[in-house]
Design a protein around this motif. Structure first.
Motif: not given
Length: 233
Positions: A57-58, A92-96, A112-118
């Motif tokens: 989450a960013v 208070f914002f995000n790039p999207v 905003y967020g996105f799935d990540v691979e560890l």
């Protein structure tokens, strides 16, 4: 790769890059922070596991001392006295949301967020994604809206539309501003910027609050009290 190892790599890689922009990592807050002439710029980047996969989450927020210090004076009226003033957010914002200039009142806020691979590859791909987003949509905005006058120009660019529907108007500005108590911060920003329409903004916001008082809403009384204090300060 374990979650803790991924987080350490993410913080180290981002920290090296963001240090060039004047940011340092604040461990207690899990945020990167940079001091500015008007307050603080903060970048929130958190790895979490909503279901099975991990996500990041960013969000970004900008703290204006002149705007947020009013919580120190009036926070107890609104129930904010328990908070450290530096936890408040003017922007208070995000790039999207910056890209689309949209805000969903019923979404989970400005993150905003996105799935990540560890994995090392997943971490580097994430960092490249963040670099691209921040260089295109975040850093330019932080620099553009770095004065009270700049905030005022975007928050009060159409007073007639504000008068027609205050709620929808303020929602339409929440792609950039923190929506929480934005109606009150609106008048404060107008006063700090010496906006010639500040009296009209005061009357519009007051007329919007009055029906809540008539309906017996306790927060309506509190908001009107703070609005009057800002108006007469």
């Amino acid at each position: 790769m374990k979650k803790a190892d991924f987080e350490r790599m993410l913080i180290a890689e981002l920290g090296t890059w963001l240090s060039l922009e004047g940011y340092s990592f604040v461990k207690d807050l899990s945020e990167f922070q940079a001091e500015t002439p008007v307050g603080l710029d903060r970048i929130y980047c958190n790895l979490y596991q909503p279901v099975k996969n991990y996500s990041v989450a960013v969000a970004v927020y900008k703290y204006f001392k002149e705007v947020e210090n009013f919580w120190t004076l009036y926070g107890s009226i609104l129930g904010y006295a328990r908070q450290d003033v530096t936890t408040e957010r003017t922007l208070f914002f995000n790039p999207v949301k910056i890209k689309n200039k949209e805000f969903d009142l019923f979404s989970q806020g400005p993150h905003y967020g996105f799935d990540v691979e560890l994995s090392e590859t997943g971490c580097r791909e994430l960092i490249q994604k963040l670099k691209t987003d921040f260089e295109q949509f975040v850093f330019p905005v932080l620099k553009q809206y770095n004065s009270i006058e700049a905030l005022d120009s975007v928050l009060h660019d159409d007073i007639d539309r504000l008068a027609a529907d205050p709620l929808q108007y303020y929602i339409s500005k929440a792609w950039l501003f923190n929506y929480d108590m934005l109606m009150l911060k609106s008048l404060l920003i107008a006063k700090l910027a010496n906006n010639p329409a500040q009296e009209r903004i005061y009357e519009i916001n007051k007329q919007y609050i009055l029906p809540f008082i008539d309906a017996g809403e306790p927060m309506g009384e509190k908001m009107l009290t703070v609005l009057e204090k800002i108006h007469t300060s």
